[in-house]
Design an enzyme around this catalytic site. Sequence first.
Site, short mmCIF file in Angstrom:
data_model
loop_
_atom_site.label_atom_id
_atom_site.label_comp_id
_atom_site.label_asym_id
_atom_site.label_seq_id
_atom_site.Cartn_x
_atom_site.Cartn_y
_atom_site.Cartn_z
N HIS A 181 3.56 6.94 -6.76
CA HIS A 181 2.90 8.18 -7.15
C HIS A 181 3.87 9.35 -7.03
CE1 HIS A 181 -0.68 11.14 -6.42
NE2 HIS A 181 -0.18 11.25 -7.63
N HIS A 222 1.86 4.62 -2.78
CA HIS A 222 1.99 6.08 -2.60
C HIS A 222 3.36 6.55 -3.09
CE1 HIS A 222 -1.69 7.09 -0.59
NE2 HIS A 222 -1.46 6.36 0.47
N HIS A 258 0.83 -1.21 0.00
CA HIS A 258 0.00 0.00 0.00
C HIS A 258 0.86 1.26 0.00
CE1 HIS A 258 -3.62 2.40 1.34
NE2 HIS A 258 -2.65 3.18 1.79
N GLU A 259 1.74 1.38 0.98
CA GLU A 259 2.54 2.60 1.09
C GLU A 259 3.52 2.75 -0.07
OE1 GLU A 259 1.63 4.83 3.04
OE2 GLU A 259 0.34 3.66 4.36
#
Length: 701
Positions: free
Chosen positions: A500, A497, A493-494
């Site tokens: 991105h 980020h 998940h992280e």
Amino acid sequence: MKKTVILLLSVTALVTSCKDGAKPVNNPLMQKFETPFQAPPFDKIKLVDYKPAFEEGMKQHKAEIEAIVNNPEEPTFENTIVALDKAGELLNRTSAIFFNLYEAMKNDEMQQLAMEISPAVTAHGDEINMNPKLFARIKALYDKRETLGLDALALRTLKLYYNDFVRGGANLNDADKAKMMQINGELAKLSLQYGDNLLKETNAFTLVVDNENDLVGLPETAIATAAAEAKDRGMEGKWVFTVQKPSMIPFLTYAQNRDLREKLYKGYYMRGNNDNANDNKAVLAKMVNLRTEKAKLLGFDTYAACVVDVNMAKTPKAIYDFMGRVWEPALKVAKQELAEMQAIATKEGMKYKLESWDWWYYAEKLRKQKYDLDESEMAPYLKLENVRDGMFAVANKLYGITMHKRTDIPLYHPQVETYEVKDVDGTSLGILYLDYYTRASKSAGAWMTEFRHYTKVNGQEEMPLVSVVYNFSPAVGDAPVLLSWDDTETMFHEFGHALHGFFTRGDYQRIAGTIPHDMVELPSQVMENWASEPEVLKMYGKHYQTGETMPDALIQKIQESGHFNQGFVTVEYVAAALLDMDWYSNTEVKDFDVNAFEKASMDKYGLIREILPRYRSTYFSHIFDGGYSAGYYVYLWAEVLDADAFQAFKSSGDIYNKELAAKFRKYVLSEGGYADPMQQYIKFRGQEPSEDPLLHKRGLK
């Protein structure tokens, strides 16, 4: 969770050198960073360096704004918007470093400094947001925007800045501007106080076990970790469990001693609600009222309406309706799960109805009964380093990027690792910092931040310095760190980020990587989908002792159990999201009884007593000191997008479909801020997202 550091006038560049003309100083924050990639020289920065750097940064920023305001020429996009977009370099760089470290390396001295700095920086930002001459120049351009000959990106940047200023109070009269500044200053202090109270409460509670019989049922890794924790605290020979989830969840899942499970879980859910010096009830009640006042000043009935106005959802009603469509089937499934678990407990001779602290324990028994699978069976195949390398490999297969370990980058803590991220053509995309382990100085949870945001100045690109912070239990002795399945998904998940951050592009900082709050979790959540795919599990699921690949039978069990406990998972999440919306849907200032408000909120929706909201009000960091006020719903909103997006890969027959990956990188990760977010998503997907993949994914349809 993607944390923001300090919200100034805008998202501006984080530079690597002082402004020309700044006085020569020995303060490393105010000098060019003579380090690889001009990374922060953490080995040289001292606590006393921050305040002078903040003061000089605000001074420089103010001078830059004055230069824009006093420019005798007519306002143009270049002399006003571009100049504004580039302003505040030293201040933003200092803020990024200080407030990121504040979350990861907090101590009393940093807390005291933050309480002094944060209100000053907030007031500085307010002065700029409410500068009438600056706003007049922006408004003059905005009013004739269609005649300026701007391209689409410049026009969008102008519109966003105009909206930022209006939402920042630029249209208010002088009295209301003063009121807005007072509110923002108070909120800055209260936010820090809330977070500090929560950290102290989290660190204060321990469950000390001195009878080995009370450990029955626990995996050896959990016992060893608790013994090491006890030794670190000077209690060798005992076992210490904390309310940090890597310590708490295994205990709630496996410990046979029900009384101790209750004690530990109550220690967790009573944080900030113990009527002591660290109590958060009065703090959060003040914050809710101040935000209500702020919304009223800006012309909104509620703070939720104010927040959501610039999100994809647009209105609180749209959010409530969306969550209602998920809540009803999820609660039905949760009640079915409860009935199945109660049957197991009754068969074992339990004479009581299950309570909230029983859920993990009996859910694990139910999983074992239904799928012949338990967490301890997976853990040996989830060695931290293998999971990390697995997520790196997924990114390589999707985007062609590679990760290269660096040992020459200054670190803020010896446990942090750094990697240079390279694109498919070998060019550098920036530096990734990975901070894995729990410590008393670190806030709870996991998040991604940046020490430097991608920026483009005069055609020259500066690549980002991205930091990902986790809270995994550290290794004990020579044993490796074995992750839970939840930890594994958190890793992916992280990292989503982080991707991105690395892929963000844009000539203007205001649109570079800036997507609505209810889309910001799409890049992270979509990465979780790959974690459980069989071919990915075979890539990183290696037994830490034998090196054996995760067996097909175990992978099949994981796949078959994908819908397991989703009633509980969904209900506890949506309950928290509804609680968040209810707090910020107040239309007037009130004297709150926090516990009574929370109970009335949950009773209204029919939440069963065996499930608590994922976060209760007094430790709901996301919505009180984490930037997600009236925005916790975004995880589920974005899950509609991520489930739909991943379905595109699955339907193509290739989960590494490079054509789809290239579109996702371009239209969502790189250029997500270039246009309306739904337009950007449609450019990738070819259609609007459907809720069906989400409901099917969670077994709710």
